[in-house]
Each structure stands twice: as structure tokens, then as C-alpha cells.
Design an enzyme around this catalytic site. Structure first.
Site, mmCIF file in Angstrom:
data_model
loop_
_atom_site.group_PDB
_atom_site.id
_atom_site.type_symbol
_atom_site.label_atom_id
_atom_site.label_comp_id
_atom_site.label_asym_id
_atom_site.label_seq_id
_atom_site.Cartn_x
_atom_site.Cartn_y
_atom_site.Cartn_z
ATOM 1 N N GLU A 2 -17.821 -4.138 24.615
ATOM 2 C CA GLU A 2 -16.978 -5.324 24.742
ATOM 3 C C GLU A 2 -15.754 -5.246 23.832
ATOM 4 O OE1 GLU A 2 -20.160 -5.392 23.707
ATOM 5 O OE2 GLU A 2 -21.247 -6.047 25.506
ATOM 6 N N HIS B 272 -28.684 -15.156 24.416
ATOM 7 C CA HIS B 272 -27.700 -14.953 25.480
ATOM 8 C C HIS B 272 -26.996 -16.243 25.889
ATOM 9 C CE1 HIS B 272 -29.520 -11.066 25.565
ATOM 10 N NE2 HIS B 272 -28.824 -10.660 26.606
ATOM 11 N N HIS C 187 -4.059 3.241 -3.556
ATOM 12 C CA HIS C 187 -4.206 2.653 -2.216
ATOM 13 C C HIS C 187 -3.428 1.358 -1.999
ATOM 14 C CE1 HIS C 187 -6.035 1.129 1.435
ATOM 15 N NE2 HIS C 187 -6.329 0.015 0.785
ATOM 16 N N HIS D 210 0.829 -1.204 0.000
ATOM 17 C CA HIS D 210 0.000 0.000 0.000
ATOM 18 C C HIS D 210 0.866 1.257 0.000
ATOM 19 C CE1 HIS D 210 -2.411 -3.290 1.620
ATOM 20 N NE2 HIS D 210 -3.477 -2.650 1.221
#
Lengths: 665, 665
Positions: B411, B473, B262, B31
């Protein structure tokens, strides 16, 4: 504005609060705080704003309501009962959180009519709703606003807005100017650990504005203000977030406004005090007859609109009606099998050595013309994922008929939006990213599997075979980690024919999602047959039998390693050892076959070797503890891919060595 | 302001551009666009702003630089070479993206000195840097600003800011007022699919402000403006994001400002034209002697500051110095083994029937007093995860000595921040959430495993045993999906003793992360011994031998199912069948033992049954294809947990039935 006076509104809202408190109390488990705090917002939506007919929760042009804060499920169950959705009775509310009830702990759309999507894992409902709003716009562009013209409403909690997926979702919605998406944020300032101020200080209104939304604040207990804000939102050319300031556990004298109201029963004393404070009389689960009657009236308020819709629908051309119905039923186009078979035959006639990601593009080139409902996209890896077929047009605010979504670098929101597109109806969908980034999308992929949504994940760069990008980009454990997910199918096709068959399986399976794990590097075409039978559909098949007698060795491989197995078989033959090659495009599908089928495919050769450029985990079910495994035992490494394969010993020679060691033992 | 004139700056920056172009060209992969576009920003940081001593990239008080946009790795490699980090030579740059080089495709901190963290998966570097800045503040609060006083700089790309984790990270940083965190956003408006406008329209400056940051825009090619903005940021009491408007592939005449710059080599012609346009002379990898000398001067500019720091460090009390050095070396406190053994003995003396999440809290209660470096936290599930030990204090801007982090419902950022806390040095760390939400954190957990960071994940509610919250869950496949990740250890302890041993293993393992999968429900204490030996550390051990002769059946179980195995053994004995029970707190650790150890633990009983309230995937390595498995074959269901266990047939009776079927066959 609607003419529901405040005292009537309060009675309606308090019926929700009452049922929610009773449901949680009876279950001895659950979340009373959100239903009590958000009851006013929900009441405004279901009595003044939303266009729905409770008697038919599958009416295609209903307004959608997504309870992103799924822990507040009693809010939804109370609404379904009060508005009169068939099948939701008081007895169901009494069975809240009990096995096989219609009222599980979090809303499950596969258990309960009237629930738009399964929620609970935070942020998912919001991002799924973005997909629903996209689908609404696409379907309206195709079939006209006369039959498709509805809003998607979301009730979101603090947690929904803290999860990272919320950023991806709102940035995508803002960019797409999804003005029929309206999010009600239950701004109660409380999370499980305590006041939100201990962990958050985001100005959500400013944040949404920065992401291209309209956004404003209202008193979440003032029905007139809530309704007025929604009316303004409906007129906007942007999606709207309305921050509704509420009190969690509204009405509970001691616990309201604290985290104690969030996730546990109020307790008999506090419950009684709350009912008294709210002016609720009657025993548990009792709703005053006049209140229930009023609610049922609102539940039926959409009957006339529904009837008018039916008339408008009937006025469509027969072709349009048939197509609309086919699409809503997720029935595949009749021509699909034919074009795939023709494609396979063409490949046999002119074999190609191409990457399976390119083979997937070739498959899409033949599928898309016969499957107008297929919405594809990529998380900013279009040229790498090869997800954009010939003639695809981008879906943008100005080109709503476009079927190609530029999701941006947002794997998680892409996966959730695909759930929403599928749930909305009218479309099948697939999206691309690198396989290693399945990890970024996993919570939404799990919901697709749980809900049984036939989403397709085009996951390219499927192993160390991607080479130079190195271990951060080389999936090693992703295939195993997806195979172990219930109801998720993972295909790792070995050539252009198997890739077409994997696409066919993915589209024919209407009951769950499929991952297509595709190579970056070119692979030889190994299949030499093309019948209408999808040979990949049992997960495995014998590609090459042993020659000259019973097989002494079975070689199992998937994807790019199948050619290694073929080469090893030849080398073994030179050593006088008879080996067969079994292609295993889908290991977990093979293991899901009945024992006889499995035995026939796995075979009884005494030596079993599996070859896969991933971890061994899961393969012992085929090769046993003493079987040989040629694959990865660690993360990968950066380098040209042929060097990397050699470095990790994934070569025909290594296969031969593993086989001969066992042969000579 | 520093007195580097523009023409000198340009030469310095162009040296980066030149090496980056050449490195990518030589590798035929990589890149070039980011290094060329961000060279001015990086040059300002490394010549005017950052306090570092290239000769010692491990100096504890160095400013940190995190290249969140890891694909621009040649930028970092060029800087390491130019500033003179030992071991990074021109030859290394020539080996860019080659196997076992110091210059892999993305920066890998375990391959190359001077790299703070492994990056590449977008958003991770930014979120990791948040943890570094937290650790800096904590360590400064403990040891004083004389020895800990540095900044953390991040170079982030569009992709970093699109990924959801960025929201979690910046909201956390803004809330914690991490004013020594300064993010340089390489605002080049280009992504892989094309101009960013096809997928994004977020106002990033407004977005960061909404999240509690300072934020401003500068011309990313104006060194004076960049430096001035950083000086302002250094004075702020908030973290700062500086939007640096740049041109991707700056200098490349045809490709600059387009996605073609890129992710692929420029090609010989464009490369030559770019060098000409930038006024770069000399062949590939050539840096003019005066330019290199100037760069080396900047690399050594921190030598004096480093020396002064050493003097200040030497002036600390011996106790403080010793502790600082122990902490930086990640050496465990001497007393740790002793307190854990005492804790085990106390449990044997007074057995407890408690959830293993509670057992984990009891373990923390004895560990934390002897381990001041342990930073715990939870993603807003503190009362459920039991991660907050007695006497813990929250980490806040006002209480920087606090060792408990309120991560909020984040999280993913929690897991990344824990990587950053560990990488910064001075701390060990653990954080809690529900096991099912490991899926939300997985990309950061994978980086912990790849980097070998000893982070501890306290993941409670580890199976259908959580009951009413239902399938969204209930983890079913999470344990398998984590077991298959290289270098990740998963423990699912069965009682309070095994929980203590799991904690001991996790802390003693300095080379990788550990998941503690803990129950919500109470479990009987089954272990009756407490020796200094960590019996869980081999992954499995025989808990109960067969009685009255050789075992006919081996029962393997983990966590909450161990008591089912014990009960089944008793029922089998009543039927005259001899069974032994093997506890398997860590399946993959058992499978990593040498064959002799594995054989001894697995044993040779003809019938093998595994019991685990999760999927079978992985267990075949122990029980074989024909072994019995009592566990989950689908997602779970909402209900009281004892009902759910019965519903899915995870009971002693089912174990007996599976064993007897095989016994009588």
C-alpha cells in the site's frame, strides 16, 4: 527426531484441515487456503518442536507461536482446540466469525486464550515477534536461562513479506542476531489477485540472508524435512527463515494451488471432495477419537517440562521471584509515585525553561532508576527525542541486559516490536521519533490500542515549532489523527510539570498506549503547584482563573500554546476583559470525562477560544461551531520557528483579536 | 566517457560543498554532511550523465533527479544555482531555511522550479521515483521513444534504505524491470545516532539483487568509477543500485565521517578548515567565475538535445501533439462530464442496489474509455476493490501500454508510486486497498496532499459494514484521521449516484488527492435526481426535506448510514416529529463552504443527530456538543455485518431514541 510416522502425521494435519474447511463453510466466510496449506508446518511445530503446556497458555516460559498471516485464523483455532487449550471447544469453532465468539475472523488475543498477539494486518505479526524475541533475551539475561529460555516461531505469508514493515523487522532481527526467532514462510505462490508472479519476483531466501539471517528452502508438506530444518535453525547464532513450499488449499481437488482457495468457503461439493481426497471421514467438525486423543497428548507433552520449570522458578531467591511476578503482572514499582512527586517538587523549587522533550528526559532520569523494566529506544533520533536517560545501556547481542534499543530508521518496526516486548511480558516500553512520523508507525500503534498495550510513544518536534525543517516535518494533523483513535491517549504537555504528569499517566494506564507529543523549542514553566494529584489526568484543568469577576472568555490551549493563552489573558485584562486559561494536555481525555466534570472544566464563559498549533478538527466539541480557533488551517512552512508562528498568526495578539471580535459583536 | 579531468571535477564538486556549508552556516540550521559527501556523485550526474536543459526544468523528456535524502537539500539548491535554473540566485541560497524562500529546509517542488518532488520523510523519494519510471515507460509506449526516452536517477541515503517503504518500492521496481531507474546510494555509514553499525548490518547490494536489481559498489569519490558504473547501469535490462562509498561531510577535517557532520552547521572554525582543506578560496557564497562558467556550460549542454526533441515532437501528428499537451497539462478529456451525466441518468432510469465499491467500478467502466490517461491499480485486492474496469490491461514489462498496475501487497509504495506517476506527467491515477490500510500508506498520502497531487484512493470496506473480518480490518477512526489532513478530500458516498459524483469531484480537482471510502455491503439507491450539477461537491445537501412544516430534527449521515437516516425519518414521522435528512458525502468539504452555505445545509432544526459508522471526532462542528451521535465509540467486532450494526447500536431505532430524548427534554 521425533518418531511420528507419516500416516500419523497426516491424520494429525488433516484434522486441522478438516476443522478449517468446516469452520469457514459454516461461517460462509473466511480463509480455508492457508490452514490447509500450512497444516503440515503447524503440525510439526505443535507435535514435535514447541515446548508448551496447552493447559496453561500463560506459562511464562512457553515457546511463542505467532500466526502473522492472521487471515488463516482457523489454523490457530483448530490447534487450540486439538491441543486442549481450556475454553476452546468444538462449539467455539462452530461459531467462527460470529459476534462475541472466541473465534473472530482474525486472531484477537483479547478474545481468546492461547493467542499471543492480534494479527491480520499483514507484516505485523512478524515484526511483533521480533519484539518478543528481544524481550526473551532481555529477560533471560536478567533472570537466567533456567527460567527464561524459549523460542518464538512465526508463520508468515507472502503478504507478510511484501509489506514494508517486514524489511524493517528482519533487518532489526538480523542486526540483533535474534537466533531464537524462527520464521516459517508459507511459500504458496498465491495472492488474492492471482499467482504471485503477477506482482512479485523477490528471492526471499537471498533477501533474508542479505539481512543477516540463516535461510533455507524445504518442502512444506514433508514433516521430516520441516523438522530437520527447524532443528538446524535452533542451533544457529542467527535468526532463521525457512521457506516452506506449500500448496494453498492443499487437498481441495479443484481449488488447491489457486487464489480461489484463499479467501472464501470451498463450497459443499469441493469440501466433500477435499475430505475424500484427504481420507477424512465423519461429519462436519468431527474429529476421530484416536486423532483427538493423539493431539491432546501432544498438548500435554509439555506438562513435565512445565513442572520442572516451576521447580526451577521456586528455587530462585525470593527477591527474584517477587520481582519476576511483579514484572509479568505489569505492576508498577512501589516507588514510582514517590519519585515523580519529588521530581515535581524539585521543579517547583527551581523552575526550568526547557523543551518538553528535555523535560521528558528529566522525568526518565528519575523514573528509570526505580523501574528496571522500562525499555526505551528511538528510531535513530536519540539526541533529538531525548529518550536515553542518564546511565542507560544499549541493548545489543553482547549486552542483552541493556535497556536502550537503537531501532534504526524504522518507526514501524519499532512500534510493532514494542507491542511484542509488552506482550511477551516482563517489560514496559517506550520509543521515540518525530511526531510527524507517527504516520509511519500508525498500523502498529493501532494494534497497541486495539490490544490495550501500555506502550509509550515519545514523539518530539510536535508542531510548526520545530521551525526550519518545514512542512514535511511539521505535524499539523497528527495530533488530531491520533486523538480520534479509540483507546489511544495523546498528551501534549505545556511544561516540565505536565510532562512528568503525562509520563505518570502513561505508566499508570495499563490498558492502552499513550503518545507524548513534545516540543523541540523551550517552554516556560507555567505550573506553580506540585501535589500528589496528577492534574493532567482528567485531560484539562483551569490553570488561571479570571480575575475580578466571572470569566467573559475561556482560553483553551495545549502544549507550547499555553504560554500564548497566558499572555493573551494578560492583554485582555488590560482591555478590561476577564479571561481564564484552561490547560488541555489531553483533549480526548477531557471529552471522556462525565458531563459534570467536563462542564466544570470547560466552564460557561460566553466566549471560547482554543489555541493549538495544529488543525481545529476535534476542538468544536469544546468551543462550538462559533468558537474561535487560533491554529493551523494548512500545512506548515520552513523558517525559524518564531517567524513561522507569526506567519500563521498563532500569537497572543491573534487570540485577543478573536476574543474582542466576539466580545464586541 | 566524458573528458572532465580530475582537477576540474574537484572544482565543480567543491563548489557544491562550499555553497552547502555556507548555506547551512548562514541559516544556523541544516545538513551539511550529505551535500559534502555526495557532491562527487551529484557532479558526475549533472556534468556527465544527465540529459537536461537547466533553462527549462519542465522539458517533458528531461532526465529526472530525485533527492530522496531530502535533508541534503542544499545539494539540490546548489545544483539548481550552479547549472542556472531560472529563478535560483545566490540570494536564494542565502535565504536557506527562511520563510517563503525558494530554499526551504527540505526540497519542496511547489516552492522551487527544478525540483521533481518534495522529499524529506525518508524512503518517499525512492518510492516516488519508481512511479516516475513506470510513467516514463507507459508514456513512451504510447507516444514513442522519439519523444519519451529518459532516465530517473535517485540519490538515496541509509535512512531511505532502512525505511520499510524501500522494500516495497524496490521489489515493485525489480518485478517491473524498470531498467531506466538508477539509484545512487550514498553509502556513508553514518546515521544520527552514530555509526550505522549500531543499528544496521544489511548487505544492501545483496538485498537489491535479491529483489531483481543489478547492483554494484563503487568509490563514491571517484568520478570515473561512478560514471562507468552508471554507463553499465544504462545498458541493463534491470533497475540498478550503485552503492557509492562516501565520507559524510567530506573535507571537514574534524567532523567528516562522523554523525556530527550530519545535521548541524559545521561552525566557523571547522568550515574555514574544510574550505582550506578542499582548496576553496573566496568568501561565503562565492563561486570562482571560471567554476560558475563551467557549471553553467553543463547546465546548457542539453540545449541542443532539447531543440532536437522539439523538432521530433513537432513531427508528431497533430492529434498526438494535442493529446500529449493535454495530458501533460492535466486537462480533463472533454467528454468526461457527458459520460458521467449519462451514467447518472441511466442509474435513475434503472436504480441499482449495489455496494458503492461496485458503483465505483461502474463509474470506471464509463470513465476509462474516454480517459486514456487514467492508470488504476490495487494493492492485491483487485476483486475486493473493484478497481479494474472492463477491458483494462495489466501494466507489465511486456505490456507497457497496460493501464492497470498489480501493486502487490504494498500500500505504501503504491501511494508513493502514484505520486510519482502524477508528478512525471501524462497520467492521472488511482489505486485501491481496504480503508483500514490507509494507515499503511499515510506518509505518501500526506505528501500527495502537501504537493497538491490529484491522486485518487479507492478505499473499500469502509466501516464495520465489512463484517466478519473484525476490528483489525474495520476502519473506525480512519475517516476522521483523513478528514483532518489539510488538502485531503474524503468522500463517503451513499449510493451509485453519489459515487459517480465523488469520482467526478476527484477527477475535476487538479489540486489535491481524494479518498473514496466505499462500502463492501449493498446499499439502496437513494438519489432520485440526475442533473449536470454535482450535488455532492459542496460536501452536503438536503436529500429529504421535513414534511408538513419546519424541521424539528436534522439527521446528518454519510455513506451506508444514509439509509438509516431515511428510515429513522419515517419512524419519527410516525411519532409526529418532522425530520429532514442531510446527506454528507464529505464532511470537511461541507465545513470548508462559506458560512451562509454551511448554515443553509446544516439548517436550524433544534435537534441535530449525526449517523456514521465511525468515531464522532469532527462531527461536533455540525451537531454541537449537545447533538446526538449514532456511531462508533470503540473498535469494531467480528460478525455478520447486520449483527455488528445492531451490536453497536447503529440502527434507525437508536436514531429515533436519540431524537425523542432531546425532543421530550
Amino acid at each position: 527426531m521425533t518418531s511420528i510416522d507419516r500416516s500419523q502425521h497426516d491424520k494429525l494435519a488433516n484434522a486441522i484441515r478438516s476443522l478449517a474447511m468446516d469452520g469457514v463453510e459454516q461461517a460462509k466466510s473466511g480463509h480455508p487456503g492457508l490452514p490447509m496449506g500450512a497444516a503440515d508446518v503447524a503440525t510439526v511445530l505443535f507435535t514435535r518442536v514447541m515446548n508448551y503446556d496447552a493447559a496453561d497458555p500463560r506459562w511464562p516460559d512457553r515457546d511463542r507461536f505467532v500466526l502473522s498471516a492472521g487471515h488463516g485464523s482457523m489454523l490457530l483455532y483448530a490447534l487450540l482446540y486439538l491441543t486442549g487449550v481450556p475454553g476452546m471447544e468444538l462449539d467455539d469453532l462452530k461459531k467462527f466469525r460470529q459476534l462475541e465468539s472466541k473465534t473472530p475472523g482474525h486472531p484477537e488475543n483479547f478474545m481468546t486464550a492461547g493467542i499471543e498477539t492480534t494479527t491480520g494486518p499483514l507484516g505485523q505479526g512478524l515484526a511483533t515477534a521480533v519484539g518478543m524475541a528481544m524481550a526473551e533475551r532481555m529477560l533471560a539475561a536478567e533472570f537466567g536461562k533456567k527460567v527464561v529460555d524459549h523460542h518464538t516461531y512465526v508463520l508468515a505469508s507472502d503478504g507478510d513479506l511484501m509489506e514494508g514493515i517486514s524489511h524493517e523487522a528482519i533487518a532489526l532481527a538480523g542486526h540483533q542476531k535474534l537466533n531464537k526467532l524462527i520464521v516459517m514462510w508459507d511459500d504458496n505462490g498465491i495472492s488474492i489477485d492471482g499467482p504471485l508472479t503477477i506482482s512479485d519476483s523477490v528471492d526471499q531466501v537471498a533477501r533474508f540472508k542479505a539481512c543477516g539471517w540463516r535461510s533455507e528452502r524445504v518442502d512444506g508438506h514433508d514433516p521430516e524435512a520441516i523438522e530437520a530444518a527447524i532443528r538446524r535453525a535452533q542451533k544457529s547464532n542467527k535468526p532463521t527463515m525457512i521457506a516452506c513450499k506449500t500448496v494453498i488449499g492443499f487437498g481441495a481437488p479443484k481449488k488447491a494451488g489457486t487464489s480461489k482457495a484463499h479467501g472464501e468457503p470451498l463450497g459443499a461439493e469441493e469440501l466433500a471432495a477435499a475430505k475424500k481426497a484427504l481420507g477424512i471421514t465423519g461429519g462436519p467438525f468431527e474429529v476421530a477419537a484416536d486423532v483427538l486423543k493423539a493431539w491432546r497428548g501432544f498438548g500435554a507433552a509439555g506438562v513435565a517440562a512445565h513442572k520442572e520449570w516451576k521447580e526451577r522458578f521456586a528455587a530462585l531467591s525470593e527477591r527474584k521471584r517477587t520481582e519476576f511476578e511483579r514484572r509479568l503482572a505489569h505492576k508498577l514499582p512501589a516507588k514510582l509515585d514517590k519519585v515523580i512527586l519529588a521530581h515535581k517538587k524539585a521543579l517547583i523549587a527551581s523552575p526550568v525553561t526547557i523543551a518538553t522533550r528535555k523535560a521528558s528526559e528529566l522525568a526518565l532520569d528519575v523514573i528509570e532508576p526505580v523501574m528496571p523494566e522500562l525499555v526505551m529506544g528511538s528510531a535513530d533520533l536519540t539526541p533529538s527525542n531525548n529518550t536515553r536517560a542518564k546511565g542507560a545501556e544499549d541493548f545489543t547481542p553482547k549486552t542483552p541486559k541493556g535497556r536502550y534499543v537503537r531501532y534504526g530508521i524504522r518507526e514501524h518496526a519499532m512500534a510493532a516490536a514494542m507491542n511484542g516486548i509488552t506482550l511477551h511480558g516482563g517489560f514496559r516500553t517506550g520509543g521515540g521519533t518525530f511526531l510527524v512520523f507517527a504516520d509511519y508507525a500508525r498500523p502498529s500503534m493501532r494494534l497497541a490500542a486495539l490490544m490495550g498495550l501500555p506502550v509509550v510513544y515519545v514523539m518530539t518536534h510536535d508542531s510548526i515549532g520545530l521551525g526550519e525543517d518545514g512542512p514535511t516535518h511539521q505535524p499539523v494533523e497528527q495530533i488530531a489523527s491520533l486523538r480520534c483513535m479509540p483507546n489511544m491517549h495523546v498528551f501534549r504537555p505545556a511544561d516540565a510539570i505536565e510532562t512528568a504528569e503525562a509520563w505518570q499517566f502513561a505508566l499508570e494506564n495499563s490498558k492502552g498506549p499513550t503518545v507524548l507529543a513534545l516540543s523541540r523549542q523551550n517552554l516556560a514553566q507555567l505550573r506553580t503547584d506540585a501535589t500528589a494529584t496528577n492534574r493532567s489526568a482528567k485531560g484539562g484543568y483551569e490553570l488561571l482563573a479570571a480575575e475580578g469577576g466571572k470569566a467573559q472568555v475561556s482560553l483553551f490551549a495545549s502544549g507550547s500554546e499555553l504560554e500564548i493563552a497566558v499572555a493573551a489573558r494578560k492583554l485582555l485584562a488590560e482591555k478590561g476583559v476577564r479571561a481564564r486559561v484552561v490547560s488541555v494536555p489531553s483533549l480526548e481525555l477531557l471529552l471522556a470525562q462525565d458531563e459534570a466534570t467536563q462542564s466544570a472544566i470547560i466552564g460557561s464563559a460566553p466566549i471560547k477560544i482554543a489555541i493549538e498549533a495544529g488543525v481545529r478538527f476535534g476542538w468544536d466539541a469544546v468551543i462550538g461551531h462559533d468558537g474561535g480557533f487560533i491554529g493551523m488551517h494548512s500545512f506548515g512552512a520552513s523558517g525559524p520557528y518564531k517567524d513561522v508562528y507569526k506567519h500563521f498568526g498563532i500569537t497572543p495578539d491573534a487570540v485577543v483579536e478573536a476574543a474582542m471580535k466576539r466580545h464586541n459583536a
